[in-house]
Write a protein that holds these residues in place. Sequence first.
Motif, PDB file in Angstrom:
ATOM      1  N   ASN A  49       1.321  19.560  48.330  1.00  0.00           N
ATOM      2  CA  ASN A  49      -0.047  19.041  48.361  1.00  0.00           C
ATOM      3  C   ASN A  49      -0.923  20.009  49.131  1.00  0.00           C
ATOM      4  OD1 ASN A  49      -0.121  18.053  51.320  1.00  0.00           O
ATOM      5  ND2 ASN A  49       1.729  17.085  50.501  1.00  0.00           N
ATOM      6  N   GLY A  50      -2.200  19.846  48.958  1.00  0.00           N
ATOM      7  CA  GLY A  50      -3.159  20.739  49.597  1.00  0.00           C
ATOM      8  C   GLY A  50      -4.559  20.445  49.121  1.00  0.00           C
ATOM      9  N   PHE A  51      -5.354  21.501  48.930  1.00  0.00           N
ATOM     10  CA  PHE A  51      -6.747  21.326  48.538  1.00  0.00           C
ATOM     11  C   PHE A  51      -7.101  22.304  47.420  1.00  0.00           C
ATOM     12  CE2 PHE A  51      -6.384  19.981  52.922  1.00  0.00           C
ATOM     13  CZ  PHE A  51      -7.075  18.771  52.919  1.00  0.00           C
ATOM     14  N   HIS A  57     -17.059  21.666  45.221  1.00  0.00           N
ATOM     15  CA  HIS A  57     -16.205  20.487  45.396  1.00  0.00           C
ATOM     16  C   HIS A  57     -14.958  20.848  46.201  1.00  0.00           C
ATOM     17  CE1 HIS A  57     -18.458  18.297  42.226  1.00  0.00           C
ATOM     18  NE2 HIS A  57     -18.535  19.488  41.659  1.00  0.00           N
ATOM     19  N   THR A  58     -14.552  19.936  47.064  1.00  0.00           N
ATOM     20  CA  THR A  58     -13.279  20.044  47.773  1.00  0.00           C
ATOM     21  C   THR A  58     -12.434  18.852  47.369  1.00  0.00           C
ATOM     22  OG1 THR A  58     -14.324  21.145  49.656  1.00  0.00           O
ATOM     23  CG2 THR A  58     -12.145  20.181  50.015  1.00  0.00           C
ATOM     24  N   ILE A  59     -11.301  19.119  46.694  1.00  0.00           N
ATOM     25  CA  ILE A  59     -10.483  18.057  46.114  1.00  0.00           C
ATOM     26  C   ILE A  59      -9.078  18.118  46.698  1.00  0.00           C
ATOM     27  CG2 ILE A  59      -9.545  17.105  43.968  1.00  0.00           C
ATOM     28  CD1 ILE A  59     -11.880  18.545  42.506  1.00  0.00           C
ATOM     29  N   SER A  74     -15.738  29.149  39.690  1.00  0.00           N
ATOM     30  CA  SER A  74     -15.063  29.716  40.855  1.00  0.00           C
ATOM     31  C   SER A  74     -14.191  28.660  41.519  1.00  0.00           C
ATOM     32  CB  SER A  74     -16.090  30.259  41.852  1.00  0.00           C
ATOM     33  OG  SER A  74     -16.903  29.220  42.358  1.00  0.00           O
ATOM     34  N   HIS A  75     -13.005  29.080  41.984  1.00  0.00           N
ATOM     35  CA  HIS A  75     -12.092  28.115  42.594  1.00  0.00           C
ATOM     36  C   HIS A  75     -11.029  28.832  43.402  1.00  0.00           C
ATOM     37  CE1 HIS A  75      -8.259  28.318  40.109  1.00  0.00           C
ATOM     38  NE2 HIS A  75      -9.003  29.267  39.595  1.00  0.00           N
ATOM     39  N   ILE A  76     -10.297  28.059  44.196  1.00  0.00           N
ATOM     40  CA  ILE A  76      -9.131  28.548  44.922  1.00  0.00           C
ATOM     41  C   ILE A  76      -8.322  27.350  45.402  1.00  0.00           C
ATOM     42  CG2 ILE A  76     -10.280  28.644  47.180  1.00  0.00           C
ATOM     43  CD1 ILE A  76      -7.642  31.122  45.835  1.00  0.00           C
TER      44      ILE A  76
END
Length: 297
Positions: A49-51, A57-59, A74-76
Motif C-alpha cells: 500500500n502507499g499513495f 490528486h493524492t490517492i 502526470s503521476h507517481i
Amino acid sequence: MKKPSPRVERGEQFFSDGLSLYVNRVFEEFELPEHEHDFIEICYVWEGNGFHYIEDHTIRVKKGDLFFLPIGVSHIFRPSAHHPKDPLIIGNCIFDEKIFRFLTSILPVEYGLYLFEHINAKTDRFIQMRELSGEFGHLFESLHKEFQQKHMGYETMLCGLLLQLLIGMERALNREQEIVDPVTEKVEKINRYIRGHLQEKITLTAIAQHIGLGERQLQRIVSIHTGRSLSTLIQKERIDRSCRLLSDPSLASLTIADIASRVGIHDLTRFHYLFKLWMNNTPARYRLEKALQSSLL
C-alpha cells in the motif's frame, strides 16, 4: 513558486521489435520523480500500500487498485514509508494510441463487437477502479508472463489479454454505475443495445425484451432521461457512428453508401437527409473537412 514541469517518458524508451506494448512489475521507491508520458498506461497495485499522486490528486492505494492513465497525465506512486514492511509493487501495462484505437474502435466497428463507452469516452482524464476477486491480478500475471517469456505468437496473445483487461475494466465501471443509479443503468443498457445493433433493424419490442421492460415503460424512461423519443435516439446514434466512420482515415476507401449501410441506413437518399438534418452538412463535405483538419495536426 511555480511547480516544475514533470519529466516526459516516451514510448520509444520501452517499445521494441515493432511492438508498441510493454509490461513490467516494479518495486516503487522515492527516487523516481513525477512524470507524464506519450503513451497510455494501465497501473495495477500488485502488493502493498502507499499513495498515488495524479495531477492534483493524492490517492491512498492498496492491493487490487487499478488506474487507467491517458496520454499527458502526470503521476507517481510512493510507498507508505521509506522502508515499508510490505513494499509497494506496481504492475504497468503501457501501449500506444494506435493499439488502443484498434482494440476499442476499429475492431468493434469492423466486426460488430462490443463498443467501448466508459474508457473511450474518458480518455481525457484518469479512471480509478478496484477488482472484486483478483480478476485484474490474474490478467496482469498473464500479461507479465507472456511479455517475459516471449513464446511464439506472444504479441498476439498480449493484445488479446489487453483486450480482456479493457473489457474487465468496462464491466467494473458498469457495476459502479449499477450500484449508484439503477435507472441510469437501464438507459445505458438501452444505449448499448442500440449501439451494438446499428447495422440491423432495431425495434421497440426487441429492445424491451432484451432490457426486461414493458414497451411503454421503456419509451417513458427514454423520453424522461434523454429528452428524445426512441426513434430519434436511434437516429442520433446512427449519425454519431457515421461521423466516426467518416472521420477515420483508415476507412477512407469506404464509400458514403458503405458508411450508410454500416449504420443501418440502406436508403442513401434518406441517409443524406438525416445526416444533413443532424449535422447541417453533407457526408462528403463532413469527411473532407475532417481529413483537412487531420492533415493540419
